[in-house]
Design an enzyme around this catalytic site. Sequence first.
Site, mmCIF file in Angstrom:
data_model
loop_
_atom_site.group_PDB
_atom_site.id
_atom_site.type_symbol
_atom_site.label_atom_id
_atom_site.label_comp_id
_atom_site.label_asym_id
_atom_site.label_seq_id
_atom_site.Cartn_x
_atom_site.Cartn_y
_atom_site.Cartn_z
ATOM 1 N N GLU A 410 33.895 -23.086 -14.134
ATOM 2 C CA GLU A 410 33.282 -23.216 -12.812
ATOM 3 C C GLU A 410 33.489 -21.978 -11.950
ATOM 4 O OE1 GLU A 410 31.252 -25.416 -11.930
ATOM 5 O OE2 GLU A 410 31.647 -27.225 -13.097
ATOM 6 N N GLU A 495 33.239 -30.770 -20.955
ATOM 7 C CA GLU A 495 33.982 -31.883 -20.381
ATOM 8 C C GLU A 495 33.074 -33.098 -20.463
ATOM 9 O OE1 GLU A 495 35.273 -30.928 -16.351
ATOM 10 O OE2 GLU A 495 35.991 -28.969 -17.010
HETATM 11 C C1 IPT Z 1 34.864 -30.430 -13.321
HETATM 12 C C2 IPT Z 1 35.942 -29.384 -13.415
HETATM 13 O O1 IPT Z 1 35.596 -28.404 -14.345
HETATM 14 C C3 IPT Z 1 37.255 -29.960 -13.804
HETATM 15 O O2 IPT Z 1 38.229 -28.973 -13.609
HETATM 16 C C4 IPT Z 1 37.564 -31.186 -13.017
HETATM 17 O O3 IPT Z 1 37.715 -30.812 -11.677
HETATM 18 C C5 IPT Z 1 36.453 -32.172 -13.096
HETATM 19 O O4 IPT Z 1 35.262 -31.589 -12.678
HETATM 20 C C6 IPT Z 1 36.675 -33.355 -12.194
HETATM 21 O O5 IPT Z 1 37.867 -33.994 -12.385
HETATM 22 S S1 IPT Z 1 33.574 -29.700 -12.384
HETATM 23 C C7 IPT Z 1 32.585 -30.896 -11.633
HETATM 24 C C8 IPT Z 1 31.626 -30.215 -10.681
HETATM 25 C C9 IPT Z 1 31.806 -31.685 -12.594
#
Ligand code: IPT
Length: 978
Positions: A410, A495
Amino acid sequence: MSHRYFEDVSPGYGKAAPRAVLASDAPRLDLNGDWSFRFSPIGLDEPDGFESPDFDDAQWDRLPVPSHWQLHGYGKPAYLNIPYPIPVDPPFVPDENQTGDYRREFDWDGSPAVLRFEGVDSCARVWLNGVELGVTRGSRLPAEFDASEVLVKGRNVLAVRVHQYSSGTYLEDQDTWRISGIFRDVTLLARPADGIRDVFVHADYQADGGGRVRLEVDADGPVEVSIPLLGVEAAPATQTFTFERVRPWSAEDPFLYEAVLSTPSERVRVRFGFRTVEITEAGVLTVNGQRIVLRGVNRHEFDPDRGRVVSPELMRRDVELMKRHNVNAVRTSHYPPHPTFLDLCDELGLWVVLECDLETHGFDQTRPEPWIGNPSGDPRWRAAYLDRVQRTVERDKNHPSIIIWSLGNEAGDGQNLEAMAEWIHERDPSRPVHYEADRLARYVDVYGEMYRTPAAVRRIGQGGLLPGEIFYPLTAGAGDPADDRRNRMPFIYTEFAHAMGNGPGALAEYMRLTDEFPRVQGGFVWEWIDQGLHTTDAQGREFFAYGGDFGEELHDANYICDGLMFPDRTPSPGMLEYQKVIEPVVIEPGSPGHVMIRNRYAFLDLSHLRFTHDQGELQVPRLGPGESVEVPVPALDGWLTVQAELAEATAWAPEGHVVAWGQVPPAVPERSPALSEVRQAARRSGDHLLLGPARFDRRTGTLVGLGDRQLHGPRLALWRAPTDNDRSTGQGDAGYWKARGLDRLLHRTVSVETSDDGLTVVVRSSAANAGCGYLSTYRWDTDGQRVRVSVHTEPVGYWPERTSAFDEEMVDSDLPDEERKELLRRHSAPSLARIGLLWQLPEEASQVEWFGAGPGEAYPDSRQAVRIGHFRATVDELQTPYVRPQDNGTRADVRWAEIGGLRIEGDPVFNLAARRWSDRQLAAARHQSDLVPEPLIYLYTDHAVQGVGSGAVGPGVLPQHRLEVRAADFAFILSATD
Ligand code: IPT
């Protein structure tokens, strides 16, 4: 405005060129331990003389190195996700910038050496014997300073000034605790003249089973190498070695070789593995020629007592726990971990996506347009970006476990990221580059995305992305998918399945796609562990703290607790679900009388496993990767559980550890419960109505006793204490439920009528000022021993549709039109948390026994980890201690349950939950320690419950797992046990 040194955009100064962590026989001095420490709440700039060896620090405090000062009483921890902890005013930081001055003495023989810091958060200025060595930024990256000129024989004095914030803070906006200090090891490493400064081992595995080793060595003189296992002895290191047959390295069979490099003055050992990472023309990521599937987790470094200070034991525990839960991959979100962690990944076997220490997420939110002024696109920051990626790759380049480099997380898009990718492609072409926010995959080699729905991933798997189409922020594309390079790349879930609180749902749906589409290669659940800090409140009660618990003015609450493991590293139900879904062996019912066994390993056959069931062992042929077989099993009256267990202990689990299991249903189908035909009439007795063993309140028709057992109920229940996923504004339904008052239903008895064959009670349930509710008819009858309640309940009044994002993405685009429409309708249909009955029992009813799914909780979209069986637990054991209390503990598919001398049989099967507090109390609690037992048991027998989804970040409950507002018919038979 002048910059102070900690506000300079440069990567610092004075550092030696980055290099690998090497196991050398040169002397080394461990400088961890108690240091003298002086804390200041403000950003001190020029030193006051403390760097001088003569300075008297007798009045200073003592602080352990490594540690975070906020966890030792200086300042406080703060949790922020996307927002910056400082004004977005790059590269400056506010005066409120804690400073920690550190001092320690050590003895040395005066020989040349480098001083190595594995991690200092966020900026350090270093002096040795009063002479400045330099400044480093890049909190989770190593920094070495050549101290040779300054070291003296005998007493040396090291002084370090550390700043909480620096220009580096702009590049380290990761979603985690913002905590500072020297948090990784400090060492002094002797550097003998003619020693070995650095080594890069290139060890390829070749399609024909052979291997090739090439060493890039940085040394002044000639270097010899021995590889004992391959018969290489004292050969010149400059030569390329080829071997006809080698044992390759993989996460499944992590076989390591060792190379010993030597010069007359130094010997260095490097472990390596033969493995080749390639992307095929079809866009499939392979290792050693085999397609792999990443069944991974995103891992932050975390110790509930020590923050990002993790001991070697804890790192080993993480890797062991991952392996035992069938996790085969880890993304080191969002920075390089302590180097020992990677040694363990090499040794025990995990695929690693190694991520650079980089995130600038706050620029997404604070600007007139997202990302304006982002350092990633600003040439002034280029050196800092390159410095970070170089320190990352150089440190970790020799780990066979690392198969992909990731530029960061990000950090928007921009030329500095492109430059990082270019540098890696040049320096280490053997590993693909990943970076999720290169949305069109212009400079990366694998395509990664976050939090897409299964339907969206299916479209990606089919190669259906439209050129220019972007999910985040949503941008439509057009044209021919064949023109989009992403459609020909491996796709990984950077993720997915946000594991916050009760959830994630739909793991099975996601992982099924990896079986269906070769380019869909799995990925990383967000995240490994709940980062709740172990804390004690004023009353001495222990709890796990999250954002806001330290009085932070700005924080992101419990988004820090979104892991598969609880902070104490006990697995959450989400972890068990993932473990089951990603089993390397699939065991399913086969044709009648058979079990089907499928090998999902990429490299291993099944000879390391033993297959057993309740009756004995099962003979399973040594299936190769991808192969399956049907094996006959004994026919049983009950459920047969077959499990695959380790035949021998491994480095990560004992013999007998269960790797996979499956169940075969009974040969004869189970029967629904029924009353015998004897019917009885209800009789009046004072204020009560009597029917068989049951006693009712005459006015309300509420059951108040069964034989000599006390109970009170039922009450219609439609709500649950919202889960973190329910509470999501975009995806969750908690707001919808609250607006309809489902948490505060009032009940009006419409009628209580007795008849020759029982009793009928009609009740309307609805909340104050609500225009909608449920009308329920309870029909009671009895055979003299047992009573049955047959329930018909149906919605009344106006239930508006709900709105949500992700709409189109929730449903597969290639479904037949009718099916697709129906699912889209269900997606926006009003929903309920549950349709069920609430009973109150005396507090003594604390033992529960049931036949159904267990032993753990299960919800419609998270129910792979439970098996059908006969289970026992106390009411307390039925609770799942999510860090922020919320609905939990539902046992699914219950045929019958016994609690407090009552037996409850369901027709059809039902969901069971029991607790010592009301759902409203559960919803109001911030921590487990807030939950105070009441002197009764709340027992839920639910006909249906809604799934959990991943809505906190990502898609909510998939339409097929939503519980629509609808009519329902179900029955329970109640009796007293002996
Ligand atoms: C995403 C982040 O990459 C991760 O570090 C964590 O913050 C997660 O979200 C939420 O828990 S970024 C988000 C804009 C999808």
